[in-house]
Design a protein around this motif. Structure first.
Motif, PDB file in Angstrom:
ATOM      1  N   GLN A  78      37.143  36.253  48.862  1.00 55.56           N
ATOM      2  CA  GLN A  78      36.548  37.505  49.352  1.00 55.56           C
ATOM      3  C   GLN A  78      37.513  38.664  49.170  1.00 55.56           C
ATOM      4  OE1 GLN A  78      33.269  37.882  50.422  1.00 55.56           O
ATOM      5  NE2 GLN A  78      33.886  39.988  50.082  1.00 55.56           N
ATOM      6  N   ASP A  80      39.807  38.954  46.853  1.00 55.53           N
ATOM      7  CA  ASP A  80      39.800  39.287  45.424  1.00 55.53           C
ATOM      8  C   ASP A  80      38.573  40.088  45.061  1.00 55.53           C
ATOM      9  OD1 ASP A  80      42.202  38.040  45.017  1.00 55.53           O
ATOM     10  OD2 ASP A  80      41.430  36.490  43.675  1.00 55.53           O
ATOM     11  N   LEU A  81      37.413  39.696  45.584  1.00 55.90           N
ATOM     12  CA  LEU A  81      36.172  40.413  45.294  1.00 55.90           C
ATOM     13  C   LEU A  81      36.209  41.824  45.877  1.00 55.90           C
ATOM     14  CD1 LEU A  81      33.542  37.582  45.888  1.00 55.90           C
ATOM     15  CD2 LEU A  81      34.203  38.603  43.688  1.00 55.90           C
ATOM     16  N   ASP A  82      36.746  41.968  47.079  1.00 52.62           N
ATOM     17  CA  ASP A  82      36.839  43.282  47.702  1.00 52.62           C
ATOM     18  C   ASP A  82      37.760  44.228  46.940  1.00 52.62           C
ATOM     19  OD1 ASP A  82      35.124  42.391  49.693  1.00 52.62           O
ATOM     20  OD2 ASP A  82      36.734  42.042  51.161  1.00 52.62           O
ATOM     21  N   ALA A  84      38.334  44.062  43.652  1.00 53.06           N
ATOM     22  CA  ALA A  84      38.011  44.110  42.209  1.00 53.06           C
ATOM     23  C   ALA A  84      37.500  45.476  41.801  1.00 53.06           C
ATOM     24  CB  ALA A  84      36.989  43.044  41.881  1.00 53.06           C
TER      25      ALA A  84
END
Length: 84
Positions: A78, A80-82, A84
């Protein structure tokens, strides 16, 4: 500077696995590098260097050992996704 690791094993091991001495020793080297990567003691680049292969070759071969290329828990994923 490089170092050398010597591992003693019975001469019957390669035959028992249907491998040549060279094949057995290469398989053992790969198993060690993959396990150290799985335990997060070596990066994929360091493991590839140990084996004398490209990093992409090492990463693609991980599937043969049932080891994921990326092993993030839900929180890390999460984050990493936040970001990106």
């Amino acid at each position: 500077m490089t170092r050398q690791l010597t591992i003693n094993y019975p001469e019957t091991f390669p035959d028992a696995l249907g491998q040549s001495q060279e094949q057995f020793e290469q398989a053992a080297k790969w198993a060690m590098a993959v396990k150290l990567f799985e335990l997060k003691q070596l990066s994929s680049g360091m493991a590839a260097m140990l084996l004398g292969v490209e990093r992409t070759t090492f990463l693609l071969k991980l599937a043969d050992y049932g080891v994921p290329m990326i092993d993030l828990d839900e929180r890390e994923l999460q984050s990493d996704l936040d970001n990106a």
